[in-house]
Write a protein that holds these residues in place. Structure first.
Motif, mmCIF file in Angstrom:
data_model
loop_
_atom_site.group_PDB
_atom_site.id
_atom_site.type_symbol
_atom_site.label_atom_id
_atom_site.label_comp_id
_atom_site.label_asym_id
_atom_site.label_seq_id
_atom_site.Cartn_x
_atom_site.Cartn_y
_atom_site.Cartn_z
ATOM 1 N N LEU A 178 4.483 12.339 -9.446
ATOM 2 C CA LEU A 178 4.946 10.980 -9.218
ATOM 3 C C LEU A 178 4.524 10.490 -7.844
ATOM 4 O O LEU A 178 4.673 11.190 -6.851
ATOM 5 C CB LEU A 178 6.471 10.905 -9.318
ATOM 6 N N VAL A 179 3.983 9.298 -7.800
ATOM 7 C CA VAL A 179 3.706 8.631 -6.542
ATOM 8 C C VAL A 179 4.709 7.493 -6.435
ATOM 9 O O VAL A 179 4.808 6.649 -7.314
ATOM 10 C CB VAL A 179 2.256 8.093 -6.481
ATOM 11 N N GLU A 180 5.460 7.496 -5.357
ATOM 12 C CA GLU A 180 6.465 6.474 -5.102
ATOM 13 C C GLU A 180 6.048 5.714 -3.852
ATOM 14 O O GLU A 180 5.885 6.307 -2.789
ATOM 15 C CB GLU A 180 7.825 7.144 -4.896
ATOM 16 N N ILE A 181 5.839 4.421 -3.989
ATOM 17 C CA ILE A 181 5.362 3.594 -2.888
ATOM 18 C C ILE A 181 6.397 2.518 -2.599
ATOM 19 O O ILE A 181 6.875 1.855 -3.514
ATOM 20 C CB ILE A 181 4.020 2.922 -3.244
ATOM 21 N N LYS A 182 6.713 2.354 -1.315
ATOM 22 C CA LYS A 182 7.627 1.288 -0.909
ATOM 23 C C LYS A 182 6.965 0.484 0.195
ATOM 24 O O LYS A 182 6.498 1.039 1.191
ATOM 25 C CB LYS A 182 8.944 1.861 -0.403
ATOM 26 N N VAL A 183 6.913 -0.815 -0.016
ATOM 27 C CA VAL A 183 6.484 -1.747 1.014
ATOM 28 C C VAL A 183 7.769 -2.319 1.587
ATOM 29 O O VAL A 183 8.607 -2.844 0.850
ATOM 30 C CB VAL A 183 5.595 -2.869 0.428
ATOM 31 N N LEU A 184 7.946 -2.196 2.896
ATOM 32 C CA LEU A 184 9.150 -2.706 3.541
ATOM 33 C C LEU A 184 8.792 -3.956 4.331
ATOM 34 O O LEU A 184 7.906 -3.920 5.190
ATOM 35 C CB LEU A 184 9.737 -1.660 4.495
ATOM 36 N N GLY A 185 9.461 -5.041 4.030
ATOM 37 C CA GLY A 185 9.217 -6.275 4.759
ATOM 38 C C GLY A 185 9.924 -7.434 4.094
ATOM 39 O O GLY A 185 10.056 -7.465 2.882
ATOM 40 N N PRO A 186 10.377 -8.398 4.902
ATOM 41 C CA PRO A 186 11.197 -9.483 4.380
ATOM 42 C C PRO A 186 10.441 -10.522 3.553
ATOM 43 O O PRO A 186 11.056 -11.410 2.990
ATOM 44 C CB PRO A 186 11.768 -10.125 5.650
ATOM 45 N N GLY A 187 9.135 -10.407 3.464
ATOM 46 C CA GLY A 187 8.375 -11.379 2.683
ATOM 47 C C GLY A 187 7.425 -12.201 3.527
ATOM 48 O O GLY A 187 6.927 -13.231 3.082
ATOM 49 N N CYS A 188 7.145 -11.759 4.730
ATOM 50 C CA CYS A 188 6.201 -12.463 5.608
ATOM 51 C C CYS A 188 4.784 -12.325 5.037
ATOM 52 O O CYS A 188 4.541 -11.489 4.160
ATOM 53 C CB CYS A 188 6.261 -11.885 7.019
ATOM 54 N N PRO A 189 3.843 -13.115 5.517
ATOM 55 C CA PRO A 189 2.476 -13.036 4.990
ATOM 56 C C PRO A 189 1.857 -11.634 5.092
ATOM 57 O O PRO A 189 1.158 -11.198 4.178
ATOM 58 C CB PRO A 189 1.704 -14.049 5.847
ATOM 59 N N GLN A 190 2.129 -10.914 6.181
ATOM 60 C CA GLN A 190 1.581 -9.561 6.334
ATOM 61 C C GLN A 190 2.173 -8.609 5.291
ATOM 62 O O GLN A 190 1.471 -7.767 4.734
ATOM 63 C CB GLN A 190 1.847 -9.018 7.740
ATOM 64 N N CYS A 191 3.455 -8.733 5.030
ATOM 65 C CA CYS A 191 4.123 -7.889 4.035
ATOM 66 C C CYS A 191 3.548 -8.154 2.647
ATOM 67 O O CYS A 191 3.286 -7.221 1.884
ATOM 68 C CB CYS A 191 5.625 -8.144 4.027
ATOM 69 N N GLU A 192 3.369 -9.426 2.331
ATOM 70 C CA GLU A 192 2.809 -9.793 1.031
ATOM 71 C C GLU A 192 1.370 -9.297 0.903
ATOM 72 O O GLU A 192 0.958 -8.834 -0.159
ATOM 73 C CB GLU A 192 2.882 -11.312 0.840
ATOM 74 N N ARG A 193 0.600 -9.385 1.990
ATOM 75 C CA ARG A 193 -0.783 -8.894 1.977
ATOM 76 C C ARG A 193 -0.817 -7.387 1.733
ATOM 77 O O ARG A 193 -1.614 -6.894 0.943
ATOM 78 C CB ARG A 193 -1.484 -9.239 3.285
ATOM 79 N N LEU A 194 0.087 -6.652 2.400
ATOM 80 C CA LEU A 194 0.141 -5.203 2.197
ATOM 81 C C LEU A 194 0.438 -4.879 0.736
ATOM 82 O O LEU A 194 -0.217 -4.021 0.134
ATOM 83 C CB LEU A 194 1.186 -4.563 3.118
ATOM 84 N N GLU A 195 1.404 -5.566 0.152
ATOM 85 C CA GLU A 195 1.735 -5.321 -1.251
ATOM 86 C C GLU A 195 0.533 -5.614 -2.153
ATOM 87 O O GLU A 195 0.220 -4.830 -3.059
ATOM 88 C CB GLU A 195 2.940 -6.166 -1.680
ATOM 89 N N ARG A 196 -0.155 -6.729 -1.920
ATOM 90 C CA ARG A 196 -1.335 -7.073 -2.732
ATOM 91 C C ARG A 196 -2.421 -6.017 -2.605
ATOM 92 O O ARG A 196 -3.058 -5.638 -3.588
ATOM 93 C CB ARG A 196 -1.893 -8.442 -2.324
ATOM 94 N N TRP A 197 -2.643 -5.518 -1.378
ATOM 95 C CA TRP A 197 -3.681 -4.502 -1.167
ATOM 96 C C TRP A 197 -3.312 -3.197 -1.859
ATOM 97 O O TRP A 197 -4.158 -2.524 -2.424
ATOM 98 C CB TRP A 197 -3.935 -4.289 0.313
ATOM 99 N N VAL A 198 -2.043 -2.825 -1.811
ATOM 100 C CA VAL A 198 -1.605 -1.610 -2.502
ATOM 101 C C VAL A 198 -1.856 -1.759 -4.006
ATOM 102 O O VAL A 198 -2.382 -0.846 -4.655
ATOM 103 C CB VAL A 198 -0.122 -1.295 -2.210
ATOM 104 N N ILE A 199 -1.516 -2.907 -4.561
ATOM 105 C CA ILE A 199 -1.742 -3.150 -5.988
ATOM 106 C C ILE A 199 -3.233 -3.098 -6.303
ATOM 107 O O ILE A 199 -3.643 -2.512 -7.311
ATOM 108 C CB ILE A 199 -1.118 -4.499 -6.423
ATOM 109 N N THR A 200 -4.049 -3.680 -5.433
ATOM 110 C CA THR A 200 -5.497 -3.660 -5.635
ATOM 111 C C THR A 200 -6.022 -2.228 -5.641
ATOM 112 O O THR A 200 -6.799 -1.848 -6.523
ATOM 113 C CB THR A 200 -6.209 -4.492 -4.536
ATOM 114 N N VAL A 201 -5.594 -1.417 -4.688
ATOM 115 C CA VAL A 201 -6.041 -0.018 -4.617
ATOM 116 C C VAL A 201 -5.561 0.755 -5.837
ATOM 117 O O VAL A 201 -6.316 1.545 -6.416
ATOM 118 C CB VAL A 201 -5.568 0.650 -3.303
ATOM 119 N N MET A 202 -4.335 0.514 -6.263
ATOM 120 C CA MET A 202 -3.823 1.191 -7.463
ATOM 121 C C MET A 202 -4.674 0.828 -8.675
ATOM 122 O O MET A 202 -5.013 1.692 -9.488
ATOM 123 C CB MET A 202 -2.357 0.806 -7.707
#
Length: 166
Positions: free
Chosen positions: A84-108
């Motif tokens: 199991l790979v468990e990934i957590k992006v921590l951030g209140p929803g700022c542009p950088q947090c959203e970018r990190l989440e998008r990049w993680v999804i892209t890599v996945m």
């Protein structure tokens, strides 16, 4: 109305109604100390607001115990299930947090990695991970980045390293 919190139960992520409130009550009951009966007490209390099949009760009890330990800041006593790979992006929803989440999804997507991805936006929950900045990235309970968005190449390396799949 009770808040719904996502919690890993076995290999699945389940929404649990009233978990945050129940964890706060349990922490008060046990004076913020680890207790082996916390999972059992939480199971009994949360079964009133959530359907828990009798055959899955022990799995839920373990998950509630882990959540209690995390809530009080004690080390968790069990590992992730194999593979199991468990990934957590921590951030209140700022542009950088959203970018990190998008990049993680892209890599996945690009690598075909199956993982449990959760974006934690609640500030109190973010603080419970002990990070001092956002965005932050946690892979299999290990803090990998804080305060910056790693490159896609770095994300790919982290997600494909042999220990990522445990």
């Amino acid at each position: 109305m009770d808040h719904i919190t996502k919690l890993r139960v076995g290999k699945n992520t389940i929404g649990i109604r009233g978990l945050k409130e129940a964890l706060a009550e349990a922490a008060e009951l046990f004076d913020g100390k680890p207790d082996t009966t916390a999972g059992k007490i939480l199971l009994k209390e949360l079964s009133v607001k959530n359907y828990i099949a009798p055959s899955a009760a022990s799995t839920y009890e373990k998950a509630f115990h882990r959540a209690y330990l995390r809530h009080i800041g004690a080390p968790e006593d069990d590992a992730l299930p194999a593979g199991l790979v468990e990934i957590k992006v921590l951030g209140p929803g700022c542009p950088q947090c959203e970018r990190l989440e998008r990049w993680v999804i892209t890599v996945m997507t690009e690598t075909g990695i199956e993982a449990d991805l959760d974006h934690v936006r609640d500030l109190k929950e973010i603080a419970s991970y002990g990070v001092m900045g956002t965005p932050a990235l946690i892979i299999n309970r290990e803090v990998k980045a804080v305060g910056k968005v790693p490159s896609k190449a770095t994300l790919t390396a982290w997600l494909t390293e042999p220990t990522a799949g445990r």
